[in-house]
Structures are given as structure tokens and as C-alpha cells.
Design a protein around this motif. Structure first.
Motif, short mmCIF file in Angstrom:
data_model
loop_
_atom_site.label_atom_id
_atom_site.label_comp_id
_atom_site.label_asym_id
_atom_site.label_seq_id
_atom_site.Cartn_x
_atom_site.Cartn_y
_atom_site.Cartn_z
N GLY A 89 -0.89 4.79 -4.32
CA GLY A 89 -2.23 4.30 -4.58
C GLY A 89 -2.32 3.39 -5.79
O GLY A 89 -1.50 3.48 -6.72
N ALA A 110 0.82 -1.21 0.00
CA ALA A 110 0.00 0.00 0.00
C ALA A 110 0.85 1.26 0.00
O ALA A 110 0.50 2.27 0.61
N ASP A 111 1.99 1.20 -0.67
CA ASP A 111 2.89 2.35 -0.79
C ASP A 111 2.63 3.00 -2.13
O ASP A 111 3.15 2.56 -3.16
#
Length: 234
Positions: free
Chosen positions: A102, A99-100
Motif C-alpha cells: 500500500g 500496487a504491490d
């Protein structure tokens, strides 16, 4: 530098996704001319190093932190097309597993860090190699300069995208000042890391460094007098 979801509007995100798809497609074709049995394993190592390095942030002041982008580093070690593939793979894994950055901004991040970062870094490096003497000892410092330039240019590219389709309540002038100011500082760290890594590989195996190939090809064959006499005696 990782752009989160919702920072740019949908049309801009779709447009950058299209640019990223085309860029990666071209990189897949171009990488065939850069890779061989020796450098292919190095590409995997470069992607792994960039992935690990991007997970480590360093403070740059006022609560802001930065991390290695890795575009110029990848281009110098394995070539620009392969470098684009390395960065794209890293960003893809980061977006879906960590989740680094979007998911909807994945195309934007690949465009900024993969295409702009690698492209600018490589163009600066090759430009400097064209006007300066072709010496292997210059590959690392020139790669460092290229890395420094690539970071604020990528930041300005993001500002340009935000000017076209920004969706966050941040004034453009404030964003421009913050992005350019902090990324100049981040660029100094990028330059230091890139110079050290490229210099370390050049010192051991210059033949594996893509940016060193022109300097190696330009070398004239040196015949040592002692060895020449020994061969004559034999």
C-alpha cells in the motif's frame, strides 16, 4: 511480506514512515563510503534483480506463497547502506506503479524489508565473518545464513508493529504463528537464492562483492616459486 493499506492504524503507519525517512536519509550519507566507479553500476543491477525476483512467487504450502526479500543479498553485494537504498527504490516503484504494497504502508514496508531486512542480514553476516576464518569461499554460505535469519526476524518485526497498531481483524497469536511459520520456509528459499547469486559473483569478480572486501584485504601476498626464479633470471 508487502503490507497492504489499512493493515496498521494511522499512527503506526506515520511512525514507520518517519523511521523510513530517517533510515533512507542515513543510507544516502553512508552509501557514499561504499560506492565507487566499479560498484555503482552493480548497485543498479542489484536493485533490478531484487525487483524482478520479488515479482516471482514460489509456493510454500496451504495456498501461501513467498518471494525474495533481498535485504541480505543487497547488503552482501553492495553494502548495507547502499542495500537500503536499493530495497527502498524497489519498494517505491512497486507501490506506485504495480500496487504491490500500500501507498500508506510504504514506510512500513521500507522499515521492514529495507531497514530490518538489510540491517539484520548485514549484522549476522559481519558477525559470522568476525568469528570465522576470513576466506572468500565462506562469503556465499555466510550470506545465505544471514538471508535465512533476516526473513523471520523481519516477519517478527511486523508482528510487533501489528501488536502496537494492528487494524485488521486477525488475532495476534494466529498472526504470529502464521508469519513465523511460513517465513521460516520462505527464509530457506531466500538463503538458497542469496547463496547462489553471491557465490556466482564471488567466483568471477570477488573484488566487486562488498562482503568479500575484508577477506581480500586480509590475504597475504603470495609469491610463486616459479615466478620468483623467472624474475631473478630476467
Amino acid at each position: 511480506m508487502h503490507v497492504p493499506d489499512g493493515f496498521l492504524d494511522a499512527p503506526t503507519s506515520v511512525a514507520t514512515a518517519g523511521v523510513a525517512v530517517v533510515g533512507v536519509g542515513l543510507a544516502l550519507r553512508g552509501a557514499r563510503r561504499e560506492l565507487d566507479e566499479l560498484t555503482t553500476p552493480l548497485a543498479g543491477l542489484v536493485a533490478s534483480f531484487v525487483f524482478a525476483a520479488q515479482m516471482l512467487n514460489f509456493p510454500v504450502g496451504a495456498g501461501t506463497s513467498g518471494h525474495l526479500l533481498g535485504g541480505a543479498l543487497a547488503a552482501a553485494l553492495v553494502g548495507p547502506w547502499t542495500g537500503v537504498l536499493c530495497l527502498s527504490t524497489v519498494l517505491l516503484v512497486q507501490a506506485f506503479l504495480f500496487a504491490d504494497g500500500g501507498i500508506t504502508a510504504l514506510g512500513t514496508n521500507i522499515t521492514l524489508m529495507g531497514l530490518v531486512g538489510v540491517g539484520v542480514g548485514w549484522l549476522v553476516l559481519r558477525g559470522l565473518q568476525t568469528v570465522l576464518p576470513r576466506r572468500t569461499s565462506l562469503v556465499a554460505p555466510l550470506s545465505a545464513v544471514a538471508a535465512f535469519v533476516s526473513v523471520p526476524v523481519a516477519a517478527l518485526a511486523f508482528v510487533g508493529l501489528y501488536a502496537v497498531g494492528g487494524a485488521a481483524p486477525v488475532p495476534l497469536d494466529t498472526l504470529t504463528t502464521a508469519m513465523l511459520g511460513w517465513h521460516v520456509l520462505i527464509g530457506l528459499g531466500e538463503a538458497a537464492i542469496t547463496g547462489l547469486v553471491v557465490g556466482s559473483v564471488v567466483a568471477v569478480r570477488p573484488d566487486l562483492v562488498y562482503a568479500a572486501r575484508p577477506t581480500l584485504a586480509a590475504r597475504e601476498l603470495e609469491v610463486r616459486p616459479g615466478l620468483a626464479r623467472a624474475s631473478e633470471v630476467g
